[in-house]
Enzyme design. Sequence first.
Site, PDB file in Angstrom:
ATOM      1  N   GLY A  75       7.568 -58.819-153.301  1.00 23.47           N
ATOM      2  CA  GLY A  75       8.096 -58.144-154.475  1.00 23.47           C
ATOM      3  C   GLY A  75       7.029 -57.476-155.321  1.00 23.47           C
ATOM      4  CB  THR A  76       3.642 -58.502-156.405  1.00 24.21           C
ATOM      5  OG1 THR A  76       4.084 -59.659-157.123  1.00 24.21           O
ATOM      6  CG2 THR A  76       2.472 -57.873-157.149  1.00 24.21           C
ATOM      7  CG  ASN A 156      11.132 -63.607-163.816  1.00 24.03           C
ATOM      8  OD1 ASN A 156      11.320 -62.515-164.352  1.00 24.03           O
ATOM      9  ND2 ASN A 156      10.043 -64.322-164.031  1.00 24.03           N
ATOM     10  CD  GLN A 184      14.167 -64.492-159.405  1.00 24.92           C
ATOM     11  OE1 GLN A 184      15.031 -65.225-158.941  1.00 24.92           O
ATOM     12  NE2 GLN A 184      12.876 -64.793-159.343  1.00 24.92           N
ATOM     13  CG  HIS A 207       9.164 -65.823-151.393  1.00 23.11           C
ATOM     14  ND1 HIS A 207       9.173 -66.709-152.444  1.00 23.11           N
ATOM     15  CD2 HIS A 207       8.460 -64.751-151.807  1.00 23.11           C
ATOM     16  CE1 HIS A 207       8.513 -66.190-153.459  1.00 23.11           C
ATOM     17  NE2 HIS A 207       8.071 -64.998-153.107  1.00 23.11           N
ATOM     18  CB  CYS A 332       3.348 -64.310-160.695  1.00 16.63           C
ATOM     19  SG  CYS A 332       4.332 -63.926-159.234  1.00 16.63           S
TER      20      CYS A 332
END
Length: 388
Positions: A75-76, A156, A184, A207, A332
Amino acid sequence: MLRGVRTIYFDYNATTPLDPAVRDVMLPYLGEVFGNPSSVHHVGRRARALLDDARDRVARVWACKPSEVIFTSGGTESTNLAIFGAARHLRDKGRHIITSSVEHDAVLQSCEYLAEKEGFDVTYLPVSSEGFVSVESLVAAIRPDTILVSIMAANNENGAIQPVAELGAVCRERGVLFHTDAVQWFGRELFAEIHQFNADLVSVCAHKYHGPKGAGALFIRSPLQPDPIAFGGGHENERRAGTENLAAIIGFAEATERFVKTPVFPKQQLLTLTDRLTKLIDRLGPKIAVLRSPRERRLANTLAFTVPRADSISLLAGLDLEGICASSGSACSAGSLKPSHVMLALGVPKDEANSLVRFSLGRESTLAEVEQIERVLPEVIVRTQGVR
């Protein structure tokens, strides 16, 4: 297990366990199928065919063109590619970006970099006390030089579900690119097709819905061609250089087929459990705990609260000693001593914003686990407040 204490895992927004069926599908690609998809010999061609098939599988679920699916490391990277790539691609048309004050750091730090290092101007939309962006605030913020808007689909930390379809429609009417961080959303909320977000760019991460770590994707609506942020090859239609992680991508495709159209997170079951946790917070009262998740329009699995006269690290440590895995927000930024930027945006006082606890449940969560939370949480809170 922790010293004989049974583990209660309530941190599914951080990550989910790899589904056994997904793992089994991945195994051949960690051994016998090892070729580089860019190699021209038969071993590489086999890997290329399997990579193309995985892209086709994801595209069928998303109801988009295979060429609009770009595989990433998660995602990042998907978010970074969307924001940096789109902003730099359109910089000659304008340098104004709009986002919200409750975005994931992958969005916020990308925007901060563009503002500090590359001369872009960023507007941060405020949110309500429950964390919602209003369509009216977006309309008011758009300028002639606005080139990109990035608003997440679901938060999130507190689970607030944003009106992304309406926000995307506003952008499309005005010719402004719209990106949504939907990390999410997938596997949690109803999904019909990728176009339901009215977005030009959508970030996804495997994930978060029982796929492998190290696998994500970015939907890029054609014919948009963002500037690449990684260089060294013509991979992913020249949008993302680097040899593709075939095993993880196969796992991503498998999890997407299994767990997205019919969300792997059972909504009604989870609402029953998080509603019970909400009632627990209400019973404790505002001197003990304060609910920070919306009572409506939230992810069914997510419940966030703050604790006056306490801090997140002590609270999470106390819960961990009871075998309970929770979070203070984004994984994170775990270990950060800074107060939650999401809580600050909601108007929570700074000292209390540093006491966020998030429970995020999943498909394995049970009533018995919630009952254990009901037994131990008040004691953990009182114990933690007592040492402040």
